[in-house]
Design an enzyme around this catalytic site. Structure first.
Site, PDB file in Angstrom:
ATOM      1  CB  CYS A   1      24.476 -62.519 -23.894  1.00 37.57           C
ATOM      2  SG  CYS A   1      25.918 -61.849 -23.102  1.00 37.57           S
TER       3      CYS A   1
ATOM      4  CG  HIS B   1      21.492 -58.995 -24.672  1.00 33.83           C
ATOM      5  ND1 HIS B   1      21.421 -59.496 -23.402  1.00 33.83           N
ATOM      6  CD2 HIS B   1      22.810 -58.801 -24.924  1.00 33.83           C
ATOM      7  CE1 HIS B   1      22.643 -59.610 -22.906  1.00 33.83           C
ATOM      8  NE2 HIS B   1      23.510 -59.191 -23.806  1.00 33.83           N
TER       9      HIS B   1
ATOM     10  CG  ASN C   1      25.523 -57.663 -21.124  1.00 38.47           C
ATOM     11  OD1 ASN C   1      24.790 -58.606 -20.805  1.00 38.47           O
ATOM     12  ND2 ASN C   1      26.270 -57.674 -22.208  1.00 38.47           N
TER      13      ASN C   1
HETATM   14  N1  ACO Z   1      35.735 -44.613 -19.977  1.00 38.02           N
HETATM   15  C1  ACO Z   1      36.350 -43.647 -20.675  1.00 38.02           C
HETATM   16  N2  ACO Z   1      36.897 -43.871 -21.878  1.00 38.02           N
HETATM   17  C2  ACO Z   1      36.807 -45.113 -22.390  1.00 38.02           C
HETATM   18  C3  ACO Z   1      36.188 -46.167 -21.704  1.00 38.02           C
HETATM   19  C4  ACO Z   1      35.639 -45.879 -20.444  1.00 38.02           C
HETATM   20  N3  ACO Z   1      35.000 -46.811 -19.705  1.00 38.02           N
HETATM   21  N4  ACO Z   1      36.264 -47.279 -22.463  1.00 38.02           N
HETATM   22  C5  ACO Z   1      36.912 -46.942 -23.581  1.00 38.02           C
HETATM   23  N5  ACO Z   1      37.255 -45.635 -23.548  1.00 38.02           N
HETATM   24  C6  ACO Z   1      37.952 -44.855 -24.531  1.00 38.02           C
HETATM   25  C7  ACO Z   1      38.846 -45.697 -25.401  1.00 38.02           C
HETATM   26  O1  ACO Z   1      40.093 -45.906 -24.785  1.00 38.02           O
HETATM   27  C8  ACO Z   1      38.947 -44.838 -26.643  1.00 38.02           C
HETATM   28  O2  ACO Z   1      39.892 -43.824 -26.405  1.00 38.02           O
HETATM   29  P1  ACO Z   1      40.906 -43.362 -27.573  1.00 38.02           P
HETATM   30  O3  ACO Z   1      40.015 -42.844 -28.671  1.00 38.02           O
HETATM   31  O4  ACO Z   1      41.729 -42.330 -26.890  1.00 38.02           O
HETATM   32  O5  ACO Z   1      41.649 -44.599 -27.963  1.00 38.02           O
HETATM   33  C9  ACO Z   1      37.577 -44.175 -26.728  1.00 38.02           C
HETATM   34  O6  ACO Z   1      36.992 -44.274 -25.414  1.00 38.02           O
HETATM   35  C10 ACO Z   1      36.649 -44.847 -27.708  1.00 38.02           C
HETATM   36  O7  ACO Z   1      36.686 -46.225 -27.433  1.00 38.02           O
HETATM   37  P2  ACO Z   1      35.844 -47.230 -28.262  1.00 38.02           P
HETATM   38  O8  ACO Z   1      36.087 -48.627 -27.807  1.00 38.02           O
HETATM   39  O9  ACO Z   1      36.042 -46.946 -29.703  1.00 38.02           O
HETATM   40  O10 ACO Z   1      34.381 -46.774 -27.820  1.00 38.02           O
HETATM   41  P3  ACO Z   1      32.993 -47.183 -28.408  1.00 38.02           P
HETATM   42  O11 ACO Z   1      32.220 -46.016 -28.819  1.00 38.02           O
HETATM   43  O12 ACO Z   1      33.085 -48.328 -29.386  1.00 38.02           O
HETATM   44  O13 ACO Z   1      32.267 -47.748 -27.103  1.00 38.02           O
HETATM   45  C11 ACO Z   1      31.710 -49.843 -26.077  1.00 38.02           C
HETATM   46  C12 ACO Z   1      32.814 -48.869 -26.439  1.00 38.02           C
HETATM   47  C13 ACO Z   1      30.745 -49.155 -25.135  1.00 38.02           C
HETATM   48  C14 ACO Z   1      32.311 -51.058 -25.421  1.00 38.02           C
HETATM   49  C15 ACO Z   1      30.949 -50.226 -27.368  1.00 38.02           C
HETATM   50  O14 ACO Z   1      31.856 -50.616 -28.368  1.00 38.02           O
HETATM   51  C16 ACO Z   1      29.983 -51.358 -27.138  1.00 38.02           C
HETATM   52  O15 ACO Z   1      29.001 -51.217 -26.433  1.00 38.02           O
HETATM   53  N6  ACO Z   1      30.224 -52.492 -27.786  1.00 38.02           N
HETATM   54  C17 ACO Z   1      29.334 -53.624 -27.644  1.00 38.02           C
HETATM   55  C18 ACO Z   1      29.600 -54.258 -26.331  1.00 38.02           C
HETATM   56  C19 ACO Z   1      28.604 -55.276 -26.023  1.00 38.02           C
HETATM   57  O16 ACO Z   1      27.446 -55.114 -26.264  1.00 38.02           O
HETATM   58  N7  ACO Z   1      29.114 -56.355 -25.483  1.00 38.02           N
HETATM   59  C20 ACO Z   1      28.379 -57.382 -25.000  1.00 38.02           C
HETATM   60  C21 ACO Z   1      27.482 -58.065 -26.020  1.00 38.02           C
HETATM   61  S1  ACO Z   1      27.617 -59.737 -25.929  1.00 38.02           S
HETATM   62  C22 ACO Z   1      27.379 -60.099 -24.379  1.00 38.02           C
HETATM   63  O17 ACO Z   1      26.415 -59.677 -23.866  1.00 38.02           O
HETATM   64  C23 ACO Z   1      28.423 -60.868 -23.641  1.00 38.02           C
END
Ligand code: ACO
Length: 328
Positions: free
Chosen positions: A113, A254, A284
């Site tokens: 990215c 980003h 993204n």
């Molecule tokens: N829909 C519903 N529930 C979901 C989903 C979904 N799409 N995805 C995860 N959950 C659930 C999980 O299973 C978990 O459930 P549980 O508590 O029963 O186990 C709960 O939601 C919380 O999950 P987390 O992973 O802890 O959620 P979080 O608040 O961390 O959000 C996310 C997840 C959005 C992926 C976040 O961590 C994030 O944005 N991280 C950065 C990602 C990123 O920016 N990546 C790319 C950067 S680098 C590049 O660009 C390649």
């Protein structure tokens, strides 16, 4: 040493729109969850037969047209991508062929990215040393082809797209004021595509089961590093340029997650109206995000001649960086 002058931008986006409602039919998720945790409402997905070089060539043609240039006036084509059409030839060579240019420098930059911001530093070097005068830099990715569509933790995040920027050499002051780049390969495992490379080749089908060629991510860890490193990169590039956040007309972070963008903007201390956000419409798009955002900001009149803009990137590697530029 020559400086860089920016000429024009363009975007190449797939026509197909995948909404949160569409995703609810594929995985156990909801519009509320995706909107609250990421800010994403919809994303573009490459159509059948549409690959990274196709989106790239589309963006390039628009940028060339706006610059009033023919493709044969380019000296170099650089494509920042982590989702090339093939391991070789490079996507840049495919774009060169699509544009019908017989001979230019052509190669890809791989920094996930962060690729477009890394690419700016590479092109700056080509221009400064006189290796090339007029350069096409593209940021393009089709991560939908490397997405596990059964993993709700990742499949809601990504979209496909390409953005292009044409630059030329100038004897005047450079419009690329600074670039700050870094990486931490020690944390590479928190965001990776395990299979499909030379370690676990797809040519061995048994490897593809244990090491699938799809994105694996520790979301919370990536989130933390993205915020910290993007703030660090932003402040570092501003310092190198001898500027402060108050000098910026627009901050283009980003576009991975609205919460990451908001956290970075708050710490860099820049008012909301000077922070660009289009993650709700495109998700993204990896290396394409900052350049597609700049292209959109220019089209909307949010960036004008003489304005100062900062691009900030973060991605797999881990890699990160920022660039301060004055729109020509
Ligand atoms: N829909 C519903 N529930 C979901 C989903 C979904 N799409 N995805 C995860 N959950 C659930 C999980 O299973 C978990 O459930 P549980 O508590 O029963 O186990 C709960 O939601 C919380 O999950 P987390 O992973 O802890 O959620 P979080 O608040 O961390 O959000 C996310 C997840 C959005 C992926 C976040 O961590 C994030 O944005 N991280 C950065 C990602 C990123 O920016 N990546 C790319 C950067 S680098 C590049 O660009 C390649």
């Amino acid at each position: 040493m020559k400086g860089v002058r920016f000429l024009a931008t363009g975007s190449g986006l797939p026509a197909k729109v995948l909404t949160n409602a569409d995703l609810c039919k594929i995985v156990d998720t909801s519009d509320e969850w995706i909107t609250e945790r990421t800010g994403i409402k919809e994303r573009r997905i490459a159509g059948p037969g549409e690959a990274t070089s196709d989106l790239s060539a589309r963006a390039a043609r628009i940028a060339l047209d706006r610059a009033g240039l023919r493709a044969d006036q380019l000296d170099a084509i650089v494509v920042a991508t982590c989702t090339p059409d093939h391991l070789f030839p490079s996507t840049a060579c495919l774009v060169q062929k699509a544009l019908g240019v017989p001979h230019t420098i052509a190669f890809d930059v791989s920094a996930a990215c962060s690729g477009f911001v890394y690419g700016l530093a590479v092109v700056n070097g080509l221009i400064a040393t006189g290796a090339a005068k007029t350069v096409l830099l593209i940021g393009a990715d089709t991560l939908s082809r490397f997405t596990d569509w059964t993993d709700r933790g990742t499949c809601v995040l990504f979209g496909d797209g390409a953005g292009a920027l044409i630059m030329t050499a100038t004897d005047g002051p450079s419009d690329l004021l600074s670039v700050a780049l870094s990486a931490d390969g020690g944390k590479g495992d928190i965001l990776k595509i395990p299979g499909g490379g030379s370690r676990h080749p797809l040519a061995k089908p048994e490897e593809a089961v244990s090491f699938p060629p799809v994105i694996k991510m520790e979301g919370k860890e990536v989130f933390k590093h993205a915020v910290t490193r993007m703030i660090e990169a932003s402040l570092s590039a501003l310092e190198r340029a001898g500027r402060t956040p108050g000098d910026l007309t627009l901050l283009i972070p980003h576009q991975a997650n609205l919460r990451i963008i908001d956290a970075v903007a708050k710490r860099v201390n820049i008012p909301d109206e000077r922070v660009f956000r289009n993650v709700s419409k495109f998700g993204n798009m990896s290396a394409a995000t900052t350049i597609v955002a700049l292209d959109q900001a220019l089209s909307e009149g949010r960036v004008k001649s003489g304005d100062l803009v900062e691009l900030i990137a973060f991605g797999a590697g881990l890699t990160w960086g920022a660039a301060v530029l004055r729109w020509s």
